[in-house]
Design a protein around this motif. Structure first.
Motif, mmCIF file in Angstrom:
data_model
loop_
_atom_site.group_PDB
_atom_site.id
_atom_site.type_symbol
_atom_site.label_atom_id
_atom_site.label_comp_id
_atom_site.label_asym_id
_atom_site.label_seq_id
_atom_site.Cartn_x
_atom_site.Cartn_y
_atom_site.Cartn_z
ATOM 1 N N PHE B 168 14.094 38.107 -21.575
ATOM 2 C CA PHE B 168 15.208 39.037 -21.402
ATOM 3 C C PHE B 168 16.286 38.813 -22.470
ATOM 4 O O PHE B 168 16.876 39.763 -22.978
ATOM 5 C CB PHE B 168 15.811 38.868 -20.003
ATOM 6 C CG PHE B 168 16.777 39.952 -19.612
ATOM 7 C CD1 PHE B 168 16.320 41.131 -19.070
ATOM 8 C CD2 PHE B 168 18.144 39.789 -19.793
ATOM 9 C CE1 PHE B 168 17.198 42.137 -18.707
ATOM 10 C CE2 PHE B 168 19.038 40.783 -19.441
ATOM 11 C CZ PHE B 168 18.558 41.963 -18.890
ATOM 12 N N LEU B 332 20.228 39.443 -7.216
ATOM 13 C CA LEU B 332 20.000 40.867 -7.463
ATOM 14 C C LEU B 332 21.308 41.638 -7.556
ATOM 15 O O LEU B 332 21.407 42.619 -8.282
ATOM 16 C CB LEU B 332 19.148 41.424 -6.315
ATOM 17 C CG LEU B 332 18.400 42.719 -6.551
ATOM 18 C CD1 LEU B 332 17.538 42.640 -7.789
ATOM 19 C CD2 LEU B 332 17.529 43.012 -5.339
ATOM 20 N N THR B 333 22.321 41.235 -6.807
ATOM 21 C CA THR B 333 23.560 42.006 -6.719
ATOM 22 C C THR B 333 24.712 41.211 -7.308
ATOM 23 O O THR B 333 24.852 40.023 -7.023
ATOM 24 C CB THR B 333 23.894 42.339 -5.252
ATOM 25 O OG1 THR B 333 22.728 42.851 -4.641
ATOM 26 C CG2 THR B 333 24.989 43.375 -5.166
ATOM 27 N N ASP B 355 28.683 44.156 -17.160
ATOM 28 C CA ASP B 355 27.703 45.188 -17.458
ATOM 29 C C ASP B 355 26.707 45.223 -16.296
ATOM 30 O O ASP B 355 25.736 44.474 -16.275
ATOM 31 C CB ASP B 355 27.013 44.845 -18.779
ATOM 32 C CG ASP B 355 26.062 45.942 -19.216
ATOM 33 O OD1 ASP B 355 25.762 46.819 -18.380
ATOM 34 O OD2 ASP B 355 25.635 45.927 -20.365
ATOM 35 N N GLY B 357 24.522 47.295 -15.337
ATOM 36 C CA GLY B 357 23.153 47.669 -15.671
ATOM 37 C C GLY B 357 22.351 46.455 -16.116
ATOM 38 O O GLY B 357 21.242 46.209 -15.622
ATOM 39 N N GLU B 358 22.940 45.676 -17.007
ATOM 40 C CA GLU B 358 22.254 44.486 -17.515
ATOM 41 C C GLU B 358 22.044 43.471 -16.390
ATOM 42 O O GLU B 358 20.954 42.909 -16.229
ATOM 43 C CB GLU B 358 23.080 43.859 -18.636
ATOM 44 C CG GLU B 358 22.407 42.670 -19.280
ATOM 45 C CD GLU B 358 23.229 42.123 -20.434
ATOM 46 O OE1 GLU B 358 24.444 41.893 -20.243
ATOM 47 O OE2 GLU B 358 22.668 41.925 -21.514
ATOM 48 N N THR B 360 21.816 43.960 -13.206
ATOM 49 C CA THR B 360 20.829 44.408 -12.231
ATOM 50 C C THR B 360 19.418 44.396 -12.814
ATOM 51 O O THR B 360 18.460 44.043 -12.126
ATOM 52 C CB THR B 360 21.194 45.820 -11.733
ATOM 53 O OG1 THR B 360 22.584 45.814 -11.383
ATOM 54 C CG2 THR B 360 20.383 46.213 -10.529
ATOM 55 N N ARG B 361 19.284 44.777 -14.097
ATOM 56 C CA ARG B 361 17.951 44.739 -14.716
ATOM 57 C C ARG B 361 17.405 43.304 -14.708
ATOM 58 O O ARG B 361 16.244 43.065 -14.395
ATOM 59 C CB ARG B 361 18.011 45.271 -16.148
ATOM 60 C CG ARG B 361 17.554 46.725 -16.254
ATOM 61 C CD ARG B 361 17.554 47.198 -17.692
ATOM 62 N NE ARG B 361 18.911 47.297 -18.214
ATOM 63 C CZ ARG B 361 19.357 46.681 -19.304
ATOM 64 N NH1 ARG B 361 18.559 45.924 -20.007
ATOM 65 N NH2 ARG B 361 20.599 46.816 -19.684
ATOM 66 N N LEU B 362 18.275 42.351 -15.058
ATOM 67 C CA LEU B 362 17.838 40.954 -15.026
ATOM 68 C C LEU B 362 17.430 40.548 -13.611
ATOM 69 O O LEU B 362 16.397 39.888 -13.406
ATOM 70 C CB LEU B 362 18.969 40.047 -15.539
ATOM 71 C CG LEU B 362 18.696 38.550 -15.517
ATOM 72 C CD1 LEU B 362 17.519 38.203 -16.415
ATOM 73 C CD2 LEU B 362 19.924 37.756 -15.966
ATOM 74 N N LEU B 364 16.375 42.513 -11.196
ATOM 75 C CA LEU B 364 15.143 43.194 -10.777
ATOM 76 C C LEU B 364 13.909 42.522 -11.379
ATOM 77 O O LEU B 364 12.831 42.553 -10.787
ATOM 78 C CB LEU B 364 15.193 44.666 -11.195
ATOM 79 C CG LEU B 364 16.047 45.570 -10.302
ATOM 80 C CD1 LEU B 364 16.174 46.960 -10.902
ATOM 81 C CD2 LEU B 364 15.453 45.648 -8.896
ATOM 82 N N LEU B 365 14.069 41.930 -12.566
ATOM 83 C CA LEU B 365 12.943 41.206 -13.154
ATOM 84 C C LEU B 365 12.775 39.842 -12.490
ATOM 85 O O LEU B 365 11.661 39.413 -12.179
ATOM 86 C CB LEU B 365 13.169 41.001 -14.661
ATOM 87 C CG LEU B 365 12.996 42.228 -15.541
ATOM 88 C CD1 LEU B 365 13.445 41.912 -16.962
ATOM 89 C CD2 LEU B 365 11.543 42.657 -15.542
#
Lengths: 163, 385
Positions: B168, B332-333, B355, B357-358, B360-362, B364-365
């Motif tokens: 990531f 996650l949150t 950020d 988005g960043e 949450t993307r991390l 989710l992975l």
């Protein structure tokens, strides 16, 4: 003319060297560092997740912000020393790419270094922040490699002609 | 907030006084244990343990981002396991940031690593996380058996996080620092703090073998470090008291009473239909996923208080699966749960914009993969041990 050098941890020496090589002798040089809000915010969020364990003055996000200011100052000091000519130091904080573009208003040249994945040449060698600055800077941009630029032999062969 | 709510719950008869007292008696030792660990971590900081850790990692990493990330992973995992996630968030994160900044490395991956590992690496010991202390009390496991069952899930979850981070943050990790930056001078070894923490950890094992409550061992460790600081006039009695976070301890007790009131008044029946039965792999996976979901909605502390009474009758395996969910899930949150996030919006503490988005993307992975691998590892440990 005013030359802005946007300095980022890890890649800033290349920008300073580019200013030394390409900026006119009579240019006013501005060394710019922008601290993003996201790293302290990550620490703030983790502390909030503790649900008020410990007092607010323990919030690690505040300490990270303070330390960030100190480290930006020392980066600019090191850069000014490497530059070896009179310059202005400018520290900003906020959305990094937007602060850079705002700082470049009225400038004659913006110097910045690639911030992407440089193991694969091509569009990915620019990260989102540099991509934004290249697209929206209100002045000419000098884009440098953090390390010596790769030679022509690294370019992939042209695609075959379609009949 | 929680204290008046608990008072109202008792006063209006939503929860009987007996139930409230039973809940407070059950939570009392847990809260005492937590106070001791908080004091222990605070005085490790006073002794210079965390500054020394920063200097060691800086020297070992020599300005190379990937080496620094590896060192931060090892350090944050050890600190979280031994001194609890609070220590990693409050005391280690600023040190890691300063270390990255001083050696000219981009700090973002390393600060993210601290926050993620404060959750993921808090699986190993009962002292690593308040949720563990609560589950430990409910599971009936010994200290040693708890650690033995959780060792493999702990390692597996950290390994998955490491792989996710390497991918990531690949861009930030390739920006090597210019050579010749200051890596700091050799730090003095905080021997006294290290020996005290080592003895405390060994004491947990010994106490557990003789059936003594490990909370007493934690209290002894805290007393040694705090006593030394008091004798050397590095701290006053008030500092010791503040380090134990009495306001928070009251909050935990009150939260326990409030959650008990909600559980007694229908939530137990409602969730009883959803909570999977049995200790097979699918049941454990379902339980962990449910726990992670609940933790992200209402924060992991109430989540574990709600789920423990439902999981405890099934056995220690189910309790530990809940623990995996509530400990790994909060990555996650932002701020650990939607409830905390909303609260911060309400009281206008959202001026620091991360950020999302960043983040949450991390999450989710990292969260589903490390949680799944950890549950499989737990299931394996339960078969073997």
């Amino acid at each position: 003319m005013r030359v802005i050098a946007w300095l980022v941890e890890g890649t800033w020496p290349a920008c300073v060297d580019a200013v030394r090589a390409h900026a006119p002798d009579d240019a006013e040089v501005v060394l710019l560092h922008v601290s993003g809000p996201d790293v302290p915010a990550v620490a703030h969020g983790a502390f909030a997740g503790l649900l008020g364990r410990g007092h607010r003055e323990l919030d690690p996000g505040d300490r990270v912000e303070a330390l960030g200011g100190m480290s930006a100052a020392s980066l600019l000091d090191a850069a000014a020393e490497r530059l070896g000519r009179p310059c202005v130091r400018e520290e900003r904080s906020g959305r990094v790419e937007r602060e850079v573009v705002a700082a470049a208003e009225g400038a004659g040249l913006l110097v910045l270094a690639r911030d992407g994945d440089r193991s694969r040449l091509g569009p990915k060698s620019l990260g989102p922040a540099v991509r934004f600055a290249v697209d929206h800077a209100p002045c000419p941009v000098l884009l440098v490699w953090p390390e010596p630029a790769p030679d022509l032999g690294t370019i992939p062969p042209p695609p075959p002609h379609h009949a | 907030m929680a204290v008046p709510a608990a008072g109202i719950a008792v006063a209006t008869g939503v929860i009987s006084l007996d139930h409230a007292r039973a809940e407070a008696e059950r939570l009392g030792p847990v809260v005492g244990f937590l106070a001791a660990v908080l004091v222990l971590a605070h005085f490790c900081d006073v002794e210079g343990l965390f500054r020394a850790c920063g200097a060691w990692t800086a020297r070992w990493a020599r300005g190379r981002p990937v080496r620094l990330l590896t060192a931060v992973f090892a350090l944050a995992s050890a600190i979280t396991a031994a001194l609890s996630l609070d220590a990693t968030i409050v005391l280690l994160t600023p040190v890691v940031f300063a270390t990255a900044a001083r050696t000219g490395v981009r700090p973002k991956p390393h600060v993210y690593a601290c926050t993620h590992l404060s959750n993921t690496a808090s699986l190993l010991l009962p002292v690593s996380n308040l949720t563990n202390l609560l589950a430990f009390a409910a599971s009936g496991l010994s200290f040693t058996r708890f650690a033995a069952l959780m060792a493999l899930p702990w390692l597996a979850a950290i390994a998955v996080e490491y792989l996710v981070f390497r991918r990531f943050f690949a861009r930030d990790l390739t920006a090597a620092a210019p050579a010749g930056r200051d890596t700091g001078e050799a730090p003095a070894l905080p021997l006294f703090a290290l020996v005290t923490v080592g003895c405390t950890l060994a004491g947990f094992v010994v106490a557990s073998a003789f059936g003594v409550d490990p909370a007493w061992v934690a209290a002894a460790g805290a007393l040694v470090l705090a006593g030394r600081a008091l004798l050397r006039r590095q701290a006053g009695p008030l500092t010791v008291l503040r380090a134990a976070a009495p306001g928070f301890l009251a909050f935990v007790l009150a939260l326990g009473v409030v959650v008990r009131a909600v559980v007694d008044n229908g939530l137990a029946d409602l969730l009883g239909h959803v909570v999977p039965d049995g200790t097979g792999l699918p049941a454990l996976l379902g339980l962990a996923a449910l726990a992670a979901l609940l933790a992200n909605l209402i924060n992991n502390l109430p989540a574990v208080l709600v789920l423990l009474p439902l999981a405890a009758p099934t056995g220690p395996g189910a309790v530990l699966a809940v623990l995996l969910g509530v400990n790994i899930g909060p990555n996650l949150t932002y701020a650990g749960s939607l409830a905390t996030l909303l609260w911060r919006r309400i009281v206008h503490q959202h001026e620091h914009d991360v950020d999302l988005g960043e983040f949450t993307r991390l999450g989710l992975l990292a969260v589903p993969s490390s949680l799944a691998v950890a549950v499989v590892a737990l299931w394996g440990s339960l078969q073997v041990l």
